[in-house]
Design a protein around this motif. Sequence first.
Motif, PDB file in Angstrom:
ATOM      1  N   ARG A 122       0.842  -1.195   0.000  1.00  0.00           N
ATOM      2  CA  ARG A 122       0.000   0.000   0.000  1.00  0.00           C
ATOM      3  C   ARG A 122       0.875   1.242   0.000  1.00  0.00           C
ATOM      4  O   ARG A 122       1.696   1.443   0.876  1.00  0.00           O
ATOM      5  CB  ARG A 122      -0.917   0.000   1.230  1.00  0.00           C
ATOM      6  N   SER A 123       0.669   2.093  -1.010  1.00  0.00           N
ATOM      7  CA  SER A 123       1.463   3.315  -1.130  1.00  0.00           C
ATOM      8  C   SER A 123       0.595   4.568  -1.024  1.00  0.00           C
ATOM      9  O   SER A 123       1.110   5.682  -1.119  1.00  0.00           O
ATOM     10  CB  SER A 123       2.207   3.325  -2.480  1.00  0.00           C
ATOM     11  N   MET A 124      -0.723   4.371  -0.815  1.00  0.00           N
ATOM     12  CA  MET A 124      -1.638   5.500  -0.714  1.00  0.00           C
ATOM     13  C   MET A 124      -2.442   5.423   0.583  1.00  0.00           C
ATOM     14  O   MET A 124      -2.411   4.409   1.283  1.00  0.00           O
ATOM     15  CB  MET A 124      -2.605   5.522  -1.906  1.00  0.00           C
ATOM     16  N   VAL A 125      -3.182   6.483   0.862  1.00  0.00           N
ATOM     17  CA  VAL A 125      -4.068   6.486   2.017  1.00  0.00           C
ATOM     18  C   VAL A 125      -5.180   5.466   1.806  1.00  0.00           C
ATOM     19  O   VAL A 125      -5.431   5.023   0.679  1.00  0.00           O
ATOM     20  CB  VAL A 125      -4.655   7.898   2.244  1.00  0.00           C
ATOM     21  N   MET A 126      -5.876   5.103   2.869  1.00  0.00           N
ATOM     22  CA  MET A 126      -6.840   4.010   2.809  1.00  0.00           C
ATOM     23  C   MET A 126      -7.990   4.247   1.830  1.00  0.00           C
ATOM     24  O   MET A 126      -8.435   3.337   1.157  1.00  0.00           O
ATOM     25  CB  MET A 126      -7.396   3.736   4.215  1.00  0.00           C
ATOM     26  N   ASP A 127      -8.502   5.474   1.744  1.00  0.00           N
ATOM     27  CA  ASP A 127      -9.667   5.744   0.902  1.00  0.00           C
ATOM     28  C   ASP A 127      -9.266   6.310  -0.467  1.00  0.00           C
ATOM     29  O   ASP A 127     -10.014   7.081  -1.075  1.00  0.00           O
ATOM     30  CB  ASP A 127     -10.629   6.699   1.602  1.00  0.00           C
ATOM     31  N   ALA A 128      -8.091   5.916  -0.960  1.00  0.00           N
ATOM     32  CA  ALA A 128      -7.565   6.467  -2.218  1.00  0.00           C
ATOM     33  C   ALA A 128      -8.501   6.231  -3.397  1.00  0.00           C
ATOM     34  O   ALA A 128      -8.697   7.104  -4.244  1.00  0.00           O
ATOM     35  CB  ALA A 128      -6.188   5.869  -2.518  1.00  0.00           C
ATOM     36  N   PHE A 146      -5.248   6.506 -15.266  1.00  0.00           N
ATOM     37  CA  PHE A 146      -5.309   7.648 -14.351  1.00  0.00           C
ATOM     38  C   PHE A 146      -3.969   7.743 -13.635  1.00  0.00           C
ATOM     39  O   PHE A 146      -3.565   6.839 -12.912  1.00  0.00           O
ATOM     40  CB  PHE A 146      -6.432   7.484 -13.325  1.00  0.00           C
ATOM     41  N   LYS A 147      -3.261   8.846 -13.861  1.00  0.00           N
ATOM     42  CA  LYS A 147      -1.958   9.063 -13.236  1.00  0.00           C
ATOM     43  C   LYS A 147      -1.792  10.533 -12.897  1.00  0.00           C
ATOM     44  O   LYS A 147      -2.257  11.411 -13.637  1.00  0.00           O
ATOM     45  CB  LYS A 147      -0.814   8.642 -14.172  1.00  0.00           C
ATOM     46  N   MET A 148      -1.119  10.801 -11.765  1.00  0.00           N
ATOM     47  CA  MET A 148      -0.773  12.166 -11.381  1.00  0.00           C
ATOM     48  C   MET A 148       0.661  12.161 -10.858  1.00  0.00           C
ATOM     49  O   MET A 148       1.020  11.327 -10.022  1.00  0.00           O
ATOM     50  CB  MET A 148      -1.712  12.688 -10.291  1.00  0.00           C
ATOM     51  N   ARG A 149       1.470  13.091 -11.350  1.00  0.00           N
ATOM     52  CA  ARG A 149       2.850  13.173 -10.878  1.00  0.00           C
ATOM     53  C   ARG A 149       2.913  13.560  -9.398  1.00  0.00           C
ATOM     54  O   ARG A 149       3.755  13.059  -8.657  1.00  0.00           O
ATOM     55  CB  ARG A 149       3.637  14.189 -11.714  1.00  0.00           C
ATOM     56  N   GLU A 150       2.035  14.447  -8.972  1.00  0.00           N
ATOM     57  CA  GLU A 150       2.002  14.868  -7.575  1.00  0.00           C
ATOM     58  C   GLU A 150       0.659  14.450  -6.971  1.00  0.00           C
ATOM     59  O   GLU A 150      -0.153  15.280  -6.586  1.00  0.00           O
ATOM     60  CB  GLU A 150       2.208  16.384  -7.469  1.00  0.00           C
ATOM     61  N   ASP A 151       0.437  13.174  -6.877  1.00  0.00           N
ATOM     62  CA  ASP A 151      -0.828  12.638  -6.376  1.00  0.00           C
ATOM     63  C   ASP A 151      -0.900  12.839  -4.858  1.00  0.00           C
ATOM     64  O   ASP A 151      -0.055  12.309  -4.122  1.00  0.00           O
ATOM     65  CB  ASP A 151      -0.920  11.146  -6.715  1.00  0.00           C
ATOM     66  N   PRO A 152      -1.890  13.599  -4.375  1.00  0.00           N
ATOM     67  CA  PRO A 152      -1.980  13.880  -2.935  1.00  0.00           C
ATOM     68  C   PRO A 152      -2.337  12.650  -2.106  1.00  0.00           C
ATOM     69  O   PRO A 152      -2.229  12.686  -0.873  1.00  0.00           O
ATOM     70  CB  PRO A 152      -3.090  14.946  -2.864  1.00  0.00           C
ATOM     71  N   ARG A 153      -2.760  11.578  -2.733  1.00  0.00           N
ATOM     72  CA  ARG A 153      -3.154  10.370  -2.004  1.00  0.00           C
ATOM     73  C   ARG A 153      -1.960   9.521  -1.586  1.00  0.00           C
ATOM     74  O   ARG A 153      -2.086   8.631  -0.743  1.00  0.00           O
ATOM     75  CB  ARG A 153      -4.093   9.527  -2.858  1.00  0.00           C
ATOM     76  N   ILE A 154      -0.799   9.778  -2.182  1.00  0.00           N
ATOM     77  CA  ILE A 154       0.382   8.962  -1.916  1.00  0.00           C
ATOM     78  C   ILE A 154       1.012   9.351  -0.579  1.00  0.00           C
ATOM     79  O   ILE A 154       1.198  10.527  -0.272  1.00  0.00           O
ATOM     80  CB  ILE A 154       1.417   9.116  -3.045  1.00  0.00           C
ATOM     81  N   THR A 155       1.370   8.351   0.225  1.00  0.00           N
ATOM     82  CA  THR A 155       1.995   8.582   1.527  1.00  0.00           C
ATOM     83  C   THR A 155       3.493   8.852   1.348  1.00  0.00           C
ATOM     84  O   THR A 155       4.042   8.695   0.259  1.00  0.00           O
ATOM     85  CB  THR A 155       1.799   7.364   2.439  1.00  0.00           C
ATOM     86  N   ARG A 156       4.168   9.230   2.438  1.00  0.00           N
ATOM     87  CA  ARG A 156       5.613   9.499   2.368  1.00  0.00           C
ATOM     88  C   ARG A 156       6.388   8.236   1.992  1.00  0.00           C
ATOM     89  O   ARG A 156       7.242   8.261   1.104  1.00  0.00           O
ATOM     90  CB  ARG A 156       6.106  10.035   3.712  1.00  0.00           C
ATOM     91  N   VAL A 157       6.089   7.140   2.677  1.00  0.00           N
ATOM     92  CA  VAL A 157       6.741   5.872   2.342  1.00  0.00           C
ATOM     93  C   VAL A 157       6.319   5.426   0.947  1.00  0.00           C
ATOM     94  O   VAL A 157       7.132   4.909   0.172  1.00  0.00           O
ATOM     95  CB  VAL A 157       6.386   4.786   3.384  1.00  0.00           C
ATOM     96  N   GLY A 158       5.051   5.673   0.623  1.00  0.00           N
ATOM     97  CA  GLY A 158       4.541   5.279  -0.684  1.00  0.00           C
ATOM     98  C   GLY A 158       5.285   5.930  -1.830  1.00  0.00           C
ATOM     99  O   GLY A 158       5.548   5.307  -2.861  1.00  0.00           O
ATOM    100  N   ARG A 159       5.642   7.202  -1.659  1.00  0.00           N
ATOM    101  CA  ARG A 159       6.355   7.916  -2.725  1.00  0.00           C
ATOM    102  C   ARG A 159       7.721   7.278  -2.988  1.00  0.00           C
ATOM    103  O   ARG A 159       8.159   7.154  -4.131  1.00  0.00           O
ATOM    104  CB  ARG A 159       6.519   9.381  -2.344  1.00  0.00           C
ATOM    105  N   PHE A 160       8.377   6.845  -1.919  1.00  0.00           N
ATOM    106  CA  PHE A 160       9.694   6.212  -2.074  1.00  0.00           C
ATOM    107  C   PHE A 160       9.582   4.834  -2.729  1.00  0.00           C
ATOM    108  O   PHE A 160      10.309   4.525  -3.673  1.00  0.00           O
ATOM    109  CB  PHE A 160      10.380   6.076  -0.708  1.00  0.00           C
TER     110      PHE A 160
END
Length: 261
Positions: A122-128, A146-160
């Motif tokens: 899981r790389s996003m918040v629960m209700d992504a 569906f893709k976003m470069r700066e997706d606000p749903r992605i967590t800090r660990v998820g981005r890595f």
Amino acid sequence: VVVTATETLGHEGIRDLVWDLEPYEADLVVATGVVDVAGPRMEMRPVAGLPLIHVEKPSYHGAKRSGKRAFDLIFATIALLLLAPVFAVVAVAIKLDSKGPVFYRSERIGLDGQPFGMIKFRSMVMDADQQVTALIKQNEGAGLLFKMREDPRITRVGRFIRRYSIDELPQFINVVRREMSVVGPRPPLRREVENYDGMIRRRLLVRPGVTGLWQVSGRSDLSWDESVRLDLSYVENWSMVSDILIIAKTVKAVIAGEGAY
């Protein structure tokens, strides 16, 4: 000299061209009109005195496919054993970073149109998934993606873990379960498949892959048409040698982190 319109020159025209080029240091190349077919599937055969190109049928069944399945099982099993410490570290990091389960199941469509649950870290918040509708106008993905470069749903660990494709490692479990292959077309969503035309549905003739031509050719930076073309090219021309080459290129692409977001 490249001839692409053989029907315009005709047999005599090409013969005359060959003779005309004899005094010069020039090579003659004649286009076959066959596109996205790998060299090993084409063979020159004389028929009635004419040099004709025979195109082998794509391999979807038989011993070749059984060999691919055996390779998938062995590779995925070894990968899961070697990556067990990585799984443990990532699981702890995800739990400490945000609320929710360690793994995320995403419905994908596999071989012959059969749905399955693709497993990822899981790389996003629960209700992504519920937030997609609100973000649809900011979609940067190509075609049906569906893709976003700066997706606000992605967590800090998820981005890595997304940058280095670590979130995709649990898909080796899907490989062991015979739902995916190590190398294959990109696993499509149900909404994508529902909008497929007859040509694109050929992607479903083989199992989707943990990696593939799309992974080593730009990933999310690819256009929809280019992504489809690469998937169809793989379906038509796959071989064990090409699979091994794609795996080797995947390691380089993952380290570079290009096209991953």
